[in-house]
Write a protein that holds these residues in place. Sequence first.
Motif, PDB file in Angstrom:
ATOM      1  N   MET A 225     -50.030  34.935  36.925  1.00 30.05           N
ATOM      2  CA  MET A 225     -51.417  35.014  36.440  1.00 30.05           C
ATOM      3  C   MET A 225     -51.759  33.769  35.625  1.00 30.05           C
ATOM      4  O   MET A 225     -51.012  33.407  34.710  1.00 30.05           O
ATOM      5  N   GLU A 237     -56.104  47.310  29.528  1.00 32.66           N
ATOM      6  CA  GLU A 237     -55.307  48.118  30.457  1.00 32.66           C
ATOM      7  C   GLU A 237     -54.436  49.172  29.765  1.00 32.66           C
ATOM      8  O   GLU A 237     -53.777  48.886  28.765  1.00 32.66           O
ATOM      9  N   HIS A 239     -51.811  51.868  31.796  1.00 27.66           N
ATOM     10  CA  HIS A 239     -51.440  52.329  33.138  1.00 27.66           C
ATOM     11  C   HIS A 239     -49.984  52.787  33.204  1.00 27.66           C
ATOM     12  O   HIS A 239     -49.188  52.488  32.306  1.00 27.66           O
ATOM     13  N   HIS A 243     -44.011  46.716  32.745  1.00 29.31           N
ATOM     14  CA  HIS A 243     -44.080  45.259  32.916  1.00 29.31           C
ATOM     15  C   HIS A 243     -42.919  44.576  32.197  1.00 29.31           C
ATOM     16  O   HIS A 243     -42.522  44.975  31.093  1.00 29.31           O
ATOM     17  N   TYR A 254     -51.549  38.314  22.500  1.00 22.98           N
ATOM     18  CA  TYR A 254     -51.286  39.526  23.285  1.00 22.98           C
ATOM     19  C   TYR A 254     -51.476  40.735  22.392  1.00 22.98           C
ATOM     20  O   TYR A 254     -50.900  40.811  21.316  1.00 22.98           O
ATOM     21  N   GLN A 277     -52.671  47.253  26.652  1.00 24.99           N
ATOM     22  CA  GLN A 277     -52.325  45.827  26.765  1.00 24.99           C
ATOM     23  C   GLN A 277     -53.555  44.993  27.065  1.00 24.99           C
ATOM     24  O   GLN A 277     -54.426  45.395  27.846  1.00 24.99           O
ATOM     25  N   TYR A 289     -48.511  33.182  33.273  1.00 30.44           N
ATOM     26  CA  TYR A 289     -47.362  34.069  33.063  1.00 30.44           C
ATOM     27  C   TYR A 289     -46.912  34.747  34.333  1.00 30.44           C
ATOM     28  O   TYR A 289     -47.659  34.880  35.292  1.00 30.44           O
ATOM     29  N   LEU A 291     -45.090  38.173  35.847  1.00 32.07           N
ATOM     30  CA  LEU A 291     -45.157  39.576  35.431  1.00 32.07           C
ATOM     31  C   LEU A 291     -44.526  40.493  36.468  1.00 32.07           C
ATOM     32  O   LEU A 291     -44.967  40.526  37.630  1.00 32.07           O
ATOM     33  N   LYS A 293     -44.098  44.169  37.960  1.00 30.53           N
ATOM     34  CA  LYS A 293     -44.885  45.408  37.956  1.00 30.53           C
ATOM     35  C   LYS A 293     -44.357  46.320  39.058  1.00 30.53           C
ATOM     36  O   LYS A 293     -44.258  45.900  40.212  1.00 30.53           O
TER      37      LYS A 293
HETATM   38  O1  UGY Z   1     -51.685  43.958  36.996  1.00 30.56           O
HETATM   39  C1  UGY Z   1     -51.526  44.189  35.814  1.00 30.56           C
HETATM   40  O2  UGY Z   1     -51.187  45.312  35.409  1.00 30.56           O
HETATM   41  C2  UGY Z   1     -51.739  43.054  34.817  1.00 30.56           C
HETATM   42  N1  UGY Z   1     -53.115  42.633  34.853  1.00 30.56           N
HETATM   43  N2  UGY Z   1     -51.323  43.397  33.476  1.00 30.56           N
HETATM   44  C3  UGY Z   1     -51.218  42.484  32.476  1.00 30.56           C
HETATM   45  O3  UGY Z   1     -51.530  41.282  32.689  1.00 30.56           O
HETATM   46  N3  UGY Z   1     -50.775  42.889  31.293  1.00 30.56           N
END
Ligand code: UGY
Length: 300
Positions: A225, A237, A239, A243, A254, A277, A289, A291, A293
């Motif tokens: 990202m 977010e 969810h 992560h 953050y 987050q 970054y 990440l 997931k």
């Molecule tokens: O896809 C994601 O969950 C992402 N956007 N999360 C994040 O950057 N903390």
Amino acid sequence: MQSPQVLLVLSVTLSLVAIGATDGGFCSAPSILDRETSSKPMYWKVTNPTLSPSHLQDLPGFTRSVYKRDHALITPESHVLSPLPEWTNTLGAYLITPAMGSHFVMYLANMQENARSALPPHDVERFIFVVQGSAMLTNASGVSSKLMVDSYTYLPPNFEHSLRAEGSATLVVFERRYASLENHITEQIVGSTDKQPLLETPGEVFQLRKLLPQAVPFDFNIHIMDFQPGDFLNVKEVHYNQHGLLLLEGQGIYRLGDSWYPVQAGDVIWMAPFVPQWYAALGKTRTRYLLYKDVNRNPL
Ligand code: UGY
Ligand code: MN
């Protein structure tokens, strides 16, 4: 007639004006433009991080690292390296492990000259991303690929392979016990970030690339990202996914739960399911970054 006191006051005033003029004013702050990184190799800051502001460097016990129930920030001055089990000439730092509540491990592997990897445990899949140096990956059929900075490989569970470094190499590695599905298998993947297309991000301004196929057999993906300074996540977010994050470039803030953390390249973050987050990119350079997931599986 000028007294010596008047002359002294005059000369002090003049020298202060001179300092003010050269500094651009009394309220000026040092430039935060990162001239150092612009001439350095990609992701240079990950292995050469700014450890702490110079006035805090000698403060005993100072660290930005934090460990809480639903998130952790692990900053480079907290890394503790030890030989990676069964690897040769390699020091590693496990940064996220199931002891925190994750279903995956994330670690840094510092391969030295003539280093060689070991295999992950049975039924465990592996993802490797190169942040410094290069390494040669060879599979059981003898096919080799040279992994340079910004390139990566996905290795399915129980897939014979070996990684060798001629010089030094720094890798970030994710491993997870594969959540198998009937009639589905994953295959080895080798790629590099710059070859992956930009994906749609409705309602968001960051740029998104996914390093693995968005296909059902894969039980996780790795996102890259990118944020320009001033960009931030639109969605605050929360969810079910977990992560593991490595900041490859830039700096920002953050938000994790109720805490707000200044972060920069080299920092690692663990986010448990449902931790609120949010990120805003600051500074003068792009944030990038990486990440982890988990995806494509019913959470039940
Ligand atoms: O896809 C994601 O969950 C992402 N956007 N999360 C994040 O950057 N903390
Ligand atoms: Mn998220």
